[in-house]
Scaffold this motif. Structure first.
Motif, PDB file in Angstrom:
ATOM      1  N   ALA A 196       0.838  -1.194   0.000  1.00 30.50           N
ATOM      2  CA  ALA A 196       0.000   0.000   0.000  1.00 30.50           C
ATOM      3  C   ALA A 196       0.879   1.251   0.000  1.00 30.50           C
ATOM      4  O   ALA A 196       2.053   1.209   0.364  1.00 30.50           O
ATOM      5  N   LEU A 197       0.275   2.331  -0.438  1.00 26.99           N
ATOM      6  CA  LEU A 197       0.970   3.599  -0.474  1.00 26.99           C
ATOM      7  C   LEU A 197       1.366   4.005   0.942  1.00 26.99           C
ATOM      8  O   LEU A 197       0.558   3.983   1.860  1.00 26.99           O
ATOM      9  N   GLY A 198       2.606   4.325   1.148  1.00 29.34           N
ATOM     10  CA  GLY A 198       3.084   4.731   2.462  1.00 29.34           C
ATOM     11  C   GLY A 198       3.755   3.609   3.225  1.00 29.34           C
ATOM     12  O   GLY A 198       4.439   3.865   4.215  1.00 29.34           O
ATOM     13  N   ASP A 199       3.574   2.364   2.813  1.00 27.30           N
ATOM     14  CA  ASP A 199       4.256   1.257   3.486  1.00 27.30           C
ATOM     15  C   ASP A 199       5.731   1.270   3.109  1.00 27.30           C
ATOM     16  O   ASP A 199       6.108   1.570   1.979  1.00 27.30           O
ATOM     17  N   LYS A 200       6.560   0.936   4.068  1.00 23.40           N
ATOM     18  CA  LYS A 200       8.000   0.912   3.822  1.00 23.40           C
ATOM     19  C   LYS A 200       8.401  -0.426   3.225  1.00 23.40           C
ATOM     20  O   LYS A 200       7.855  -1.459   3.558  1.00 23.40           O
ATOM     21  N   SER A 201       9.388  -0.368   2.375  1.00 24.26           N
ATOM     22  CA  SER A 201       9.915  -1.575   1.765  1.00 24.26           C
ATOM     23  C   SER A 201      11.032  -2.130   2.647  1.00 24.26           C
ATOM     24  O   SER A 201      11.664  -1.408   3.431  1.00 24.26           O
ATOM     25  N   VAL A 202      11.317  -3.393   2.492  1.00 24.02           N
ATOM     26  CA  VAL A 202      12.433  -3.991   3.239  1.00 24.02           C
ATOM     27  C   VAL A 202      13.762  -3.497   2.674  1.00 24.02           C
ATOM     28  O   VAL A 202      14.802  -3.635   3.308  1.00 24.02           O
ATOM     29  N   TYR A 203      13.729  -2.901   1.486  1.00 17.52           N
ATOM     30  CA  TYR A 203      14.955  -2.400   0.850  1.00 17.52           C
ATOM     31  C   TYR A 203      15.264  -0.942   1.210  1.00 17.52           C
ATOM     32  O   TYR A 203      16.259  -0.394   0.749  1.00 17.52           O
ATOM     33  N   SER A 204      14.438  -0.292   2.010  1.00 16.74           N
ATOM     34  CA  SER A 204      14.656   1.107   2.375  1.00 16.74           C
ATOM     35  C   SER A 204      16.021   1.354   3.009  1.00 16.74           C
ATOM     36  O   SER A 204      16.694   2.320   2.652  1.00 16.74           O
ATOM     37  N   PRO A 205      16.495   0.538   3.949  1.00 12.29           N
ATOM     38  CA  PRO A 205      17.834   0.779   4.502  1.00 12.29           C
ATOM     39  C   PRO A 205      18.937   0.669   3.460  1.00 12.29           C
ATOM     40  O   PRO A 205      19.933   1.390   3.513  1.00 12.29           O
ATOM     41  N   LEU A 206      18.767  -0.210   2.463  1.00 13.87           N
ATOM     42  CA  LEU A 206      19.783  -0.346   1.424  1.00 13.87           C
ATOM     43  C   LEU A 206      19.837   0.900   0.536  1.00 13.87           C
ATOM     44  O   LEU A 206      20.907   1.313   0.093  1.00 13.87           O
ATOM     45  N   THR A 207      18.683   1.494   0.269  1.00 12.18           N
ATOM     46  CA  THR A 207      18.644   2.719  -0.512  1.00 12.18           C
ATOM     47  C   THR A 207      19.372   3.834   0.227  1.00 12.18           C
ATOM     48  O   THR A 207      20.116   4.611  -0.366  1.00 12.18           O
ATOM     49  N   THR A 208      19.179   3.902   1.521  1.00 11.18           N
ATOM     50  CA  THR A 208      19.872   4.903   2.323  1.00 11.18           C
ATOM     51  C   THR A 208      21.369   4.689   2.272  1.00 11.18           C
ATOM     52  O   THR A 208      22.136   5.628   2.104  1.00 11.18           O
TER      53      THR A 208
END
Length: 162
Positions: free
Chosen positions: A2-14
């Motif tokens: 859903a819109l606004g849910d965080k992905s498990v890949y968010s830390p990798l993008t950072t």
């Protein structure tokens, strides 16, 4: 997801962006070196410049201005006794759309690449008087002072009266 849910890949993008060079520059300490000429875009629309020898005072720039930012000021008289008029730009109203440059029949009006306008105010003025002082200083008759670094112009030589 859903819109606004965080992905498990968010830390990798950072982490990926952590070691990249920043995209901003520290203006005015650093100069932007992207274009062939130093500074802003070569056809940037900054403050106006006007070749007063070419300007015939036709007021086409005043009529085309959508914000009434241009007023024709009488600066003298010619041999026949007619008033000589030149444009005065109110930078408090100007949107830098360059319609005035496009419509100028003699191609005397251009936009420079200068965009910082500084006003030195008198410290002894009251708040109301300071506002009036700044209003008067924002009304400028363009001349060739800024003509050394032309940005936007029509790019074509025009013939007047044939």
């Amino acid at each position: 997801m859903a819109l606004g849910d965080k992905s498990v890949y968010s830390p990798l993008t950072t982490l990926k962006n952590l070691f990249k060079r920043p995209m901003t520059i520290k203006y005015p300490k650093e100069i932007l070196r992207v274009f062939p000429k130093e500074g802003v875009s070569p056809n940037y629309r900054g403050l106006h410049t006007n070749d007063l020898e070419k300007c015939v005072g036709c007021a086409a720039c005043q009529r085309i201005c959508p914000f009434d930012a241009i007023e024709m000021k009488i600066i003298g008289q010619n041999e026949q006794g007619r008033a000589i008029k030149k444009p005065v730009v109110d930078y408090g109203r100007c949107s830098f759309c360059a319609f005035c440059v496009d419509v100028c029949p003699t191609n005397s009006l251009k936009m420079s690449r200068h965009y910082i306008y500084k006003i030195k105010t008198v410290k002894s003025l009251s708040a109301k008087d300071e506002v009036e002082f700044v209003k008067d200083k924002f009304r400028i008759m363009p001349d060739e002072k800024l003509g050394d670094d032309i940005g936007y112009n029509t790019g074509k030589a025009k013939k007047v009266l044939g």
